[in-house]
Design a protein around this motif. Structure first.
Motif, short mmCIF file in Angstrom:
data_model
loop_
_atom_site.label_atom_id
_atom_site.label_comp_id
_atom_site.label_asym_id
_atom_site.label_seq_id
_atom_site.Cartn_x
_atom_site.Cartn_y
_atom_site.Cartn_z
N UNK A 49 0.82 -1.22 0.00
CA UNK A 49 0.00 0.00 0.00
C UNK A 49 0.85 1.26 0.00
N UNK A 50 1.89 1.26 0.79
CA UNK A 50 2.72 2.45 0.93
C UNK A 50 3.81 2.48 -0.14
N UNK A 51 4.09 3.67 -0.61
CA UNK A 51 5.19 3.84 -1.56
C UNK A 51 6.52 3.73 -0.80
N UNK A 52 7.58 3.56 -1.56
CA UNK A 52 8.91 3.50 -0.91
C UNK A 52 9.21 4.82 -0.20
N UNK A 53 8.72 5.93 -0.77
CA UNK A 53 8.92 7.22 -0.11
C UNK A 53 8.16 7.31 1.20
N UNK A 54 6.92 6.78 1.22
CA UNK A 54 6.15 6.76 2.47
C UNK A 54 6.88 5.96 3.54
N UNK A 55 7.36 4.79 3.14
CA UNK A 55 8.05 3.92 4.10
C UNK A 55 9.32 4.60 4.62
N UNK A 56 10.06 5.22 3.71
CA UNK A 56 11.31 5.88 4.12
C UNK A 56 11.03 7.03 5.08
N UNK A 57 10.02 7.83 4.76
CA UNK A 57 9.70 8.97 5.61
C UNK A 57 9.23 8.52 6.98
N UNK A 58 8.32 7.55 7.01
CA UNK A 58 7.82 7.04 8.29
C UNK A 58 8.96 6.43 9.10
N UNK A 59 9.77 5.64 8.46
CA UNK A 59 10.88 4.98 9.15
C UNK A 59 11.82 6.00 9.77
N UNK A 60 12.15 7.04 9.00
CA UNK A 60 13.06 8.06 9.49
C UNK A 60 12.47 8.78 10.70
#
Length: 307
Positions: A49-60
């Motif tokens: 569901x989440x884009x790689x950018x979403x995952x990266x931002x959330x993770x950070x």
């Protein structure tokens, strides 16, 4: 009744039994609980569901929050939790992942069952006074699900996580301790890498001319380890920087002194021209498997909702 008829009935009975056994086996398999996924990062999305950018931002953001506050938050998106309810499934996830610090129990997990259209905020014991059932329910109803209903899953999860972090920020929790795990400290190495590379060659060149190759290289490693300790506050990382600085300083003489770079000869040459073999400070948008729960416990606190 003839013997052949008896054998036919017996064969039929055996086959019928086999068919029934296979049917029940498949039925039991279909009704088995959904497996708890491996904790591979702060954001585990099994639905894409989440884009790689979403995952990266959330993770950070979750990593920064954990480093600053100590509390751990994780996000899990699965297609379904059936045949279990999301409450039953979430507590199994919490027991398996152990998000939050041991004996502080300051972990929280946002679980989304996309196909079921259910979600839950599972709260550790230590956060039940901050992320109360009422507060968790308001975050779900007022922040997350309105965006889910428009199909904005990334925005709903992002805003929901931000609200969870703000609520937890108001809770007095023990200050986080610096990790002594070198694997987790690798995330801090990016800002230090250019300094370590340049200083190893520059400082090493000076110290080697003063003390010779071996003692100068040891001194270089020691100096840079101390500097790294003050910069990052990680003993493991400081040791790593010191070791790398020692190696670079020791082998610097082996590099050719001719070429386009600037030079500085006599037992302590250094070059600032080439970047071959340098350190990469690429962003770590994912946890690369270094993330793990801190040992926190959960008692079923939190809230559920749907959209």
């Amino acid at each position: 009744m003839t013997a052949s008829l008896v054998r036919a009935r017996s064969a039929f009975s055996s086959r019928a039994f086999l068919v029934l056994a296979l049917f029940f086996a498949f039925a039991l398999a279909a009704a088995a609980d959904v497996a708890v996924p491996q904790l591979t990062g702060r954001v585990v999305d099994q639905t894409g569901t989440l884009s790689s950018g979403d995952v990266a931002s959330l993770t950070s953001r979750l990593r920064d929050f954990e480093n600053r506050k100590g509390s751990q938050i994780a996000v899990l998106i699965v297609p379904t939790t059936q045949p279990e309810t999301i409450e039953q499934y979430s507590i199994r996830v919490a027991d398996a992942w152990k998000i939050g610090r041991k004996k502080v129990d300051d972990g929280a997990i946002l679980v989304v069952a996309k196909n079921d259209r259910h979600l839950r905020i599972e709260v550790g014991y230590g956060l039940e006074g901050a992320l109360t059932d009422v507060t968790s329910r308001r975050i779900i109803d007022e922040v997350i699900t309105p965006k889910f209903r428009t199909g904005d899953f990334g925005g709903g999860i992002s805003d929901g996580v931000d609200r969870m972090m703000r609520v937890i920020d108001g809770e007095p929790l023990p200050a986080p301790q610096r990790s002594t795990s070198f694997a987790s400290d690798l995330n801090d190495f990016g800002p230090v890498a250019p300094f370590a590379l340049f200083a190893s060659l520059f400082v090493g060149g000076i110290l080697r001319t003063m003390f010779g190759r071996l003692l100068g290289s040891i001194a270089t490693g020691g100096v840079l380890a101390v500097v790294a300790w003050f910069m990052v506050g990680s003993l493991a990382l400081a040791i790593g920087v010191g070791a790398i600085a020692f190696i670079l300083a020791f082998i610097a003489d082996l590099a050719p002194t001719s070429g386009p770079g600037r030079g500085y000869s006599r037992g302590g040459s250094w070059s600032s021209g080439s970047s071959g073999g340098g350190w990469s400070s690429g962003s770590s948008s994912s946890d690369s498997g270094s993330f793990s729960g801190g040992g926190g416990s959960f008692g079923g606190g939190g809230a559920s909702g749907s959209w």
